[in-house]
Design a protein around this motif. Structure first.
Motif, PDB file in Angstrom:
ATOM      1  N   SER A  59       0.835  -1.209   0.000  1.00 43.13           N
ATOM      2  CA  SER A  59       0.000   0.000   0.000  1.00 43.13           C
ATOM      3  C   SER A  59       0.865   1.252   0.000  1.00 43.13           C
ATOM      4  N   SER A  60       1.970   1.219   0.729  1.00 43.22           N
ATOM      5  CA  SER A  60       2.883   2.374   0.721  1.00 43.22           C
ATOM      6  C   SER A  60       3.538   2.529  -0.652  1.00 43.22           C
ATOM      7  N   GLY A  61       3.688   1.421  -1.390  1.00 42.41           N
ATOM      8  CA  GLY A  61       4.220   1.499  -2.752  1.00 42.41           C
ATOM      9  C   GLY A  61       3.282   2.245  -3.675  1.00 42.41           C
ATOM     10  N   LEU A  62       1.980   2.012  -3.513  1.00 46.50           N
ATOM     11  CA  LEU A  62       0.993   2.755  -4.309  1.00 46.50           C
ATOM     12  C   LEU A  62       1.011   4.229  -3.935  1.00 46.50           C
ATOM     13  N   ARG A  63       1.179   4.510  -2.655  1.00 45.13           N
ATOM     14  CA  ARG A  63       1.311   5.909  -2.218  1.00 45.13           C
ATOM     15  C   ARG A  63       2.486   6.593  -2.919  1.00 45.13           C
ATOM     16  N   ASP A  64       3.612   5.887  -3.012  1.00 47.74           N
ATOM     17  CA  ASP A  64       4.792   6.460  -3.666  1.00 47.74           C
ATOM     18  C   ASP A  64       4.540   6.717  -5.150  1.00 47.74           C
ATOM     19  N   LEU A  65       3.809   5.796  -5.816  1.00 52.64           N
ATOM     20  CA  LEU A  65       3.468   5.988  -7.225  1.00 52.64           C
ATOM     21  C   LEU A  65       2.711   7.299  -7.422  1.00 52.64           C
ATOM     22  N   VAL A  66       1.729   7.527  -6.560  1.00 53.24           N
ATOM     23  CA  VAL A  66       0.908   8.739  -6.673  1.00 53.24           C
ATOM     24  C   VAL A  66       1.741   9.978  -6.381  1.00 53.24           C
ATOM     25  N   GLU A  67       2.583   9.916  -5.355  1.00 53.75           N
ATOM     26  CA  GLU A  67       3.432  11.061  -5.034  1.00 53.75           C
ATOM     27  C   GLU A  67       4.390  11.377  -6.181  1.00 53.75           C
ATOM     28  N   GLY A  68       4.835  10.338  -6.882  1.00 50.69           N
ATOM     29  CA  GLY A  68       5.732  10.556  -8.007  1.00 50.69           C
ATOM     30  C   GLY A  68       5.089  11.374  -9.112  1.00 50.69           C
ATOM     31  N   ASP A  69       3.769  11.237  -9.267  1.00 51.29           N
ATOM     32  CA  ASP A  69       3.063  11.993 -10.303  1.00 51.29           C
ATOM     33  C   ASP A  69       3.030  13.491 -10.000  1.00 51.29           C
ATOM     34  N   PHE A  70       3.188  13.863  -8.730  1.00 53.32           N
ATOM     35  CA  PHE A  70       3.095  15.270  -8.342  1.00 53.32           C
ATOM     36  C   PHE A  70       4.441  15.833  -7.882  1.00 53.32           C
ATOM     37  N   PHE A  71       5.490  15.069  -8.088  1.00 56.98           N
ATOM     38  CA  PHE A  71       6.816  15.487  -7.649  1.00 56.98           C
ATOM     39  C   PHE A  71       7.376  16.559  -8.575  1.00 56.98           C
ATOM     40  N   GLY A  72       7.825  17.663  -8.020  1.00 57.53           N
ATOM     41  CA  GLY A  72       8.428  18.734  -8.815  1.00 57.53           C
ATOM     42  C   GLY A  72       7.424  19.548  -9.607  1.00 57.53           C
ATOM     43  N   GLU A  73       7.951  20.335 -10.538  1.00 56.21           N
ATOM     44  CA  GLU A  73       7.115  21.214 -11.362  1.00 56.21           C
ATOM     45  C   GLU A  73       6.526  20.462 -12.558  1.00 56.21           C
ATOM     46  N   HIS A  74       5.415  21.016 -13.088  1.00 52.06           N
ATOM     47  CA  HIS A  74       4.767  20.453 -14.268  1.00 52.06           C
ATOM     48  C   HIS A  74       4.337  21.587 -15.196  1.00 52.06           C
ATOM     49  N   ASP A  75       4.229  21.265 -16.508  1.00 53.51           N
ATOM     50  CA  ASP A  75       3.768  22.276 -17.454  1.00 53.51           C
ATOM     51  C   ASP A  75       2.240  22.270 -17.500  1.00 53.51           C
ATOM     52  N   ASN A  76       1.667  23.034 -18.408  1.00 52.17           N
ATOM     53  CA  ASN A  76       0.210  23.158 -18.487  1.00 52.17           C
ATOM     54  C   ASN A  76      -0.476  21.855 -18.870  1.00 52.17           C
ATOM     55  N   ASP A  77       0.248  20.954 -19.529  1.00 54.42           N
ATOM     56  CA  ASP A  77      -0.306  19.649 -19.895  1.00 54.42           C
ATOM     57  C   ASP A  77       0.026  18.577 -18.868  1.00 54.42           C
ATOM     58  N   ASN A  78       0.514  19.023 -17.718  1.00 49.10           N
ATOM     59  CA  ASN A  78       0.854  18.143 -16.594  1.00 49.10           C
ATOM     60  C   ASN A  78       2.054  17.244 -16.874  1.00 49.10           C
ATOM     61  N   ASN A  79       2.900  17.622 -17.828  1.00 53.01           N
ATOM     62  CA  ASN A  79       4.149  16.897 -18.053  1.00 53.01           C
ATOM     63  C   ASN A  79       5.189  17.387 -17.057  1.00 53.01           C
ATOM     64  N   PRO A  80       5.936  16.491 -16.416  1.00 54.98           N
ATOM     65  CA  PRO A  80       6.922  16.918 -15.413  1.00 54.98           C
ATOM     66  C   PRO A  80       8.055  17.737 -16.019  1.00 54.98           C
ATOM     67  N   LEU A  81       8.522  18.714 -15.260  1.00 57.08           N
ATOM     68  CA  LEU A  81       9.632  19.571 -15.677  1.00 57.08           C
ATOM     69  C   LEU A  81      10.772  19.452 -14.673  1.00 57.08           C
ATOM     70  N   PRO A  82      12.011  19.521 -15.136  1.00 56.59           N
ATOM     71  CA  PRO A  82      13.131  19.499 -14.191  1.00 56.59           C
ATOM     72  C   PRO A  82      13.190  20.798 -13.396  1.00 56.59           C
ATOM     73  N   SER A  83      13.727  20.725 -12.202  1.00 56.14           N
ATOM     74  CA  SER A  83      13.838  21.909 -11.349  1.00 56.14           C
ATOM     75  C   SER A  83      15.075  22.717 -11.727  1.00 56.14           C
ATOM     76  N   HIS A  84      15.057  23.985 -11.338  1.00 58.69           N
ATOM     77  CA  HIS A  84      16.222  24.843 -11.592  1.00 58.69           C
ATOM     78  C   HIS A  84      17.417  24.282 -10.831  1.00 58.69           C
ATOM     79  N   PRO A  85      18.560  24.066 -11.499  1.00 55.61           N
ATOM     80  CA  PRO A  85      19.727  23.467 -10.836  1.00 55.61           C
ATOM     81  C   PRO A  85      20.213  24.311  -9.662  1.00 55.61           C
ATOM     82  N   LYS A  86      20.519  23.664  -8.561  1.00 55.33           N
ATOM     83  CA  LYS A  86      21.060  24.348  -7.397  1.00 55.33           C
ATOM     84  C   LYS A  86      22.555  24.599  -7.568  1.00 55.33           C
ATOM     85  N   GLY A  87      23.050  25.533  -6.819  1.00 50.94           N
ATOM     86  CA  GLY A  87      24.487  25.738  -6.758  1.00 50.94           C
ATOM     87  C   GLY A  87      25.093  24.744  -5.781  1.00 50.94           C
ATOM     88  N   THR A  88      26.364  24.463  -5.919  1.00 52.24           N
ATOM     89  CA  THR A  88      27.006  23.478  -5.042  1.00 52.24           C
ATOM     90  C   THR A  88      26.941  23.874  -3.578  1.00 52.24           C
TER      91      THR A  88
END
Length: 429
Positions: free
Chosen positions: A216-245
């Motif tokens: 059940s926690s595995g299914l929770r992780d699947l769902v969280e993965g869909d909302f992880f980070g930024e997304h565009d208007n079509d809900n496609n995931p976008l990479p985050s702005h790179p951090k400095g070291t």
């Protein structure tokens, strides 16, 4: 005239008529295939020959093809009725049609060999035969472990079907096809819900609270993965702005964290490899690793082997996703995943490349994939990808060696080596 060839196993009682019925209503034809090969593989392509041989050998080791894990769930009255409605979507290009085709004909990209991996890990670990009668197992795998492999594979399948829902926020963009797409969305939701609900029912049938909590926690992780980070208007995931070291707090150590709790955190966004690993663990690594871990619980193999199985499953998912990302990047230079490993690693080395994505975000226009493609290839990301693949392969072999049964262990290693070699071939072209 097309012919449908079927290998029948008496314990599944799958009729030729039902197999033909599903194909007939979805495609209106009887495609050439062999049901025993429906294990997440493509057909008729020479570049898949080695992979097919590896999987066929693995299927023989665990007793029967994993395709029947799917078929027992898919060929029933509920799904047959759904196939009737699916036919109405032909010509609409709804993503659900592609998913339905992958389920029946097979697609390596959808990780349809999840069940096979869990069965191989189960057999590789073995169990104490004195604790079970001959009615509890066959081919070195407990019936409970087979049931768990079905549950995990179909839980992943149900989630993938849910992800085919089309964003109809901007209806004018779809024109006259809006009604058809809306109809397809309803079928996708209902079909995914049916599979997930059936998974929960069968999960309860295992009568093991620890395994139920884990999966059940595995299914929770699947769902969280869909909302992880930024997304565009079509809900496609976008990479985050790179951090400095100087902004990096720590690296993501998924192997040692409590996997029943929330995996990782948002602090790893923008950290290149760490962001990619966390995203992959959420979307595929967690459910596969926990499926392997749950199989050890059912066989009472102890906490040490349970953890080793989780780590082995996680690394198999990571090397598999590396292969998929590399293949996607090199075969679709005009439309690839922006959160795939090639782009993510390139952004980490050369943050200025993020300008391609930032410009598209600010001006609310599509990303210039071709320009970004050449920008990524101009970096050392391909070298990093090769090293990353080597590291994952070495780790898979390392952890698989902890399992005592040789034939299943070697089958897992062959799968990892085949995936590794194919990915390297794409990079070196």
């Amino acid at each position: 005239m097309f012919v449908l060839k079927i290998n029948l196993f008496s314990f599944f009682q799958i009729s030729t008529y039902k197999v033909q019925l599903v194909y007939l209503y979805i495609y209106g034809i009887y495609p050439i295939c062999n049901i025993s090969r429906l294990s997440g593989l493509g057909f008729g392509h020479r570049d898949d020959l080695d992979w097919r041989n590896v999987v066929t050998e693995a299927e023989q080791i665990v007793g029967y093809p994993t395709s029947f894990l799917n078929l027992r769930w898919l060929f029933n009255d509920e799904i047959a009725n759904t196939a009737i409605h699916l036919r109405k979507l032909v010509g609409t290009n709804h993503p659900l049609l592609k998913s339905a085709k992958n389920l029946l004909i097979g697609s390596k990209s959808n990780l349809q060999s999840v069940g096979l991996i869990i069965l191989l890990v189960s057999k590789a670990a073995g169990f104490n035969t004195l604790d079970y009668t001959r009615d509890h197992y066959d081919s070195g795998v407990l019936h409970g472990q087979r049931a768990l492999a079905e549950i995990v594979e179909m839980k992943r399948t149900g989630h993938l079907i849910h992800k085919t829902v089309v964003n109809l926020k901007e209806k004018e963009k779809h024109g006259d096809k809006v009604k058809d797409l809306l109809y397809g969305n309803k079928i996708a939701l209902l079909t995914g819900d049916y599979l997930l609900a059936t998974c929960l029912q069968h999960l309860g049938g295992l009568r093991n609270n620890e395994v139920t909590e884990l999966i059940s926690s595995g299914l929770r992780d699947l769902v969280e993965g869909d909302f992880f980070g930024e997304h565009d208007n079509d809900n496609n995931p976008l990479p985050s702005h790179p951090k400095g070291t100087n902004e990096i707090v720590s690296t993501y150590q998924w192997e040692t964290e409590d996997n029943l709790k929330k995996l990782g955190s948002n602090e790893y966004l923008g950290q290149g490899k760490d962001e990619w690993v966390l995203r992959t663990m959420l979307t595929s690594g967690s459910i596969l690793g926990k499926g392997c871990q749950g199989a050890m619980k059912l066989a009472h193999r102890g906490e040490k082997l349970e953890r080793d199985a989780y780590i082995l499953g996680g690394h198999l998912a990571l090397i598999w996703q590396l292969y998929l990302d590399v293949k996607d990047f090199f075969t679709h230079p005009y439309n690839y995943s922006l959160v795939g490993a090639p782009v993510t690693l390139a952004l980490w080395e050369y943050p200025q490349i993020y300008g391609h994505i930032l410009e598209a975000k600010l001006e609310k226009k599509p990303v210039e994939f071709k320009q970004l493609y050449y920008a990524v290839r101009s970096t050392r990301s391909l070298e990093y990808l090769s090293n990353f693949l080597d590291e994952e392969l070495a780790t898979v072999i390392k952890y698989s060696e902890k399992f005592p049964v040789q034939d299943a262990r070697q089958a897992l290693q062959k799968m990892a080596m085949t995936i590794h070699d194919e990915a390297v071939q794409y990079i070196e072209k």
